[in-house]
Design a protein around this motif. Structure first.
Motif, PDB file in Angstrom:
ATOM      1  N   UNK A 194      30.883 -35.286  41.219  1.00  0.00           N
ATOM      2  CA  UNK A 194      31.699 -33.881  41.357  1.00  0.00           C
ATOM      3  C   UNK A 194      32.295 -34.272  39.899  1.00  0.00           C
ATOM      4  N   UNK A 195      31.899 -35.429  39.061  1.00  0.00           N
ATOM      5  CA  UNK A 195      32.824 -35.004  37.654  1.00  0.00           C
ATOM      6  C   UNK A 195      34.668 -35.399  37.930  1.00  0.00           C
ATOM      7  N   UNK A 196      34.735 -36.746  39.209  1.00  0.00           N
ATOM      8  CA  UNK A 196      35.713 -37.284  39.391  1.00  0.00           C
ATOM      9  C   UNK A 196      36.641 -35.998  41.308  1.00  0.00           C
ATOM     10  N   UNK A 197      36.144 -34.607  41.092  1.00  0.00           N
ATOM     11  CA  UNK A 197      36.285 -34.431  41.728  1.00  0.00           C
ATOM     12  C   UNK A 197      36.476 -34.605  43.382  1.00  0.00           C
ATOM     13  N   UNK A 203      24.396 -29.251  46.072  1.00  0.00           N
ATOM     14  CA  UNK A 203      24.084 -28.302  44.821  1.00  0.00           C
ATOM     15  C   UNK A 203      22.646 -28.487  44.315  1.00  0.00           C
ATOM     16  N   UNK A 204      23.097 -30.091  44.019  1.00  0.00           N
ATOM     17  CA  UNK A 204      22.180 -30.676  43.138  1.00  0.00           C
ATOM     18  C   UNK A 204      21.427 -32.184  42.952  1.00  0.00           C
ATOM     19  N   UNK A 205      20.203 -30.863  43.199  1.00  0.00           N
ATOM     20  CA  UNK A 205      18.825 -32.357  44.281  1.00  0.00           C
ATOM     21  C   UNK A 205      19.720 -33.847  43.580  1.00  0.00           C
ATOM     22  N   UNK A 206      19.106 -34.511  44.581  1.00  0.00           N
ATOM     23  CA  UNK A 206      19.308 -36.145  44.170  1.00  0.00           C
ATOM     24  C   UNK A 206      20.890 -36.880  43.530  1.00  0.00           C
ATOM     25  N   UNK A 207      21.647 -36.070  43.954  1.00  0.00           N
ATOM     26  CA  UNK A 207      22.918 -36.374  42.663  1.00  0.00           C
ATOM     27  C   UNK A 207      23.234 -37.841  43.176  1.00  0.00           C
ATOM     28  N   UNK A 208      23.720 -38.516  42.617  1.00  0.00           N
ATOM     29  CA  UNK A 208      23.710 -40.208  43.176  1.00  0.00           C
ATOM     30  C   UNK A 208      25.006 -39.521  44.210  1.00  0.00           C
ATOM     31  N   UNK A 209      25.676 -40.649  44.864  1.00  0.00           N
ATOM     32  CA  UNK A 209      26.363 -40.104  46.294  1.00  0.00           C
ATOM     33  C   UNK A 209      28.050 -41.768  45.484  1.00  0.00           C
ATOM     34  N   UNK A 210      27.689 -42.209  44.219  1.00  0.00           N
ATOM     35  CA  UNK A 210      28.857 -43.116  44.231  1.00  0.00           C
ATOM     36  C   UNK A 210      30.222 -42.847  44.219  1.00  0.00           C
ATOM     37  N   UNK A 211      31.876 -42.983  44.797  1.00  0.00           N
ATOM     38  CA  UNK A 211      32.657 -42.410  44.823  1.00  0.00           C
ATOM     39  C   UNK A 211      33.302 -43.634  44.923  1.00  0.00           C
TER      40      UNK A 211
END
Length: 208
Positions: A92-95, A123-131
Motif C-alpha cells: 500500500x506504499x507504506x500506508x 484490490x490487488x490480486x496476490x499482493x504481498x502481505x509484508x508490513x
C-alpha cells in the motif's frame, strides 16, 4: 552531527520523578508504563491531566511524536514522553503509516481500520502481505529540549484477526519468525520484540 573540532552534544539524562505520557490511548499508556517500571518515574497520562490532544500535522512519525511531547511538556511543566507509531504496509506504499489511527475514523475503531487495510490489499490480486511497525519516541522537557528514538519490527499481515491482547493493529500483525500475532502475545513477550520495545531500549540506554 556536530561541526568539525567540536564535541558531540551529550544526550540529556532523565531524572526520577513525574513523567507525562502524552497520549489519550489507555492501551498505549499501560504498555509504556510497563516498559518504564523500575526507573523511579511516576507516570501520568495526558488524559488524567485533561491535556488537549494536539493536531498531528507532521509528515513523519518523529515530527508527530515531537509535536505531542512538546505540547504536553509545555502545558504540564513536566518532562513528557510521546510515542507516534503506526503500521506500514509495503503493497500500500507504506500506508496507513502516520495515518494509522485516523484509518479507524473519528472513533478510532481499529476493527474498521484492519478491515480497510485488508480490503485495500484485496484490490490487488496476490499482493504481498509484508508490513512493519514503526515507533518514534520524543522525550521533551519544559525548556524545549527534545531527544528522539525510533524502533521497528517487520512481519506479515494475517486475516482474519487473531487474539484479543494488545491494541491497534496487533491482531493482524505476525512478526517475522513467529506463528502468533501481537494480539495473541502477552505484553512482556511482545515488548521483547516490538517496535515500541526497540525504541524504548534505545531510550533507556541513552537517558537513564
Amino acid at each position: 552531527m556536530s561541526g568539525e573540532g567540536t564535541e558531540p552534544q551529550a544526550i540529556r539524562k532523565l531524572k526520577p520523578g513525574k513523567l507525562v505520557i502524552a497520549s489519550h490511548n489507555a492501551g498505549k499508556v499501560r504498555e509504556i508504563g510497563a516498559l518504564l517500571e523500575g526507573y523511579g518515574l511516576e507516570v501520568i497520562s495526558a488524559a488524567s491531566l485533561d491535556l488537549p490532544e494536539p493536531e498531528e500535522t507532521g509528515t513523519t512519525f518523529v515530527m508527530n511524536a515531537e509535536l505531542k511531547a512538546r505540547a504536553a511538556a509545555d502545558l504540564s511543566g513536566l518532562p513528557a514522553l510521546a510515542d507516534d507509531s503506526g503500521l506500514c504496509v509495503d503493497a500500500l506504499g507504506g500506508d496507513p503509516g502516520i495515518f494509522s489511527a485516523r484509518w479507524g475514523g473519528p472513533d478510532k475503531d481499529f476493527g474498521h481500520a484492519m478491515r480497510l487495510v485488508e480490503d485495500k490489499l484485496g484490490e490487488t490480486p496476490d499482493a504481498p502481505r509484508d508490513a512493519h511497525f514503526i515507533c518514534a519516541l520524543a522525550l521533551a522537557w519544559p525548556d524545549g529540549h527534545v531527544e528522539w528514538f525510533e524502533g521497528r519490527v517487520d512481519g506479515t499481515l494475517v486475516w482474519p484477526p487473531r487474539g484479543l491482547k494488545g491494541h491497534g493493529y496487533d491482531p493482524v500483525f505476525q512478526p517475522v519468525g513467529l506463528t502468533t500475532t501481537f494480539g495473541e502475545m502477552d505484553e512482556p513477550a511482545k515488548n521483547e520484540i516490538s517496535h515500541r520495545g526497540d525504541a524504548f531500549r534505545q531510550m533507556v540506554a541513552a537517558v537513564f
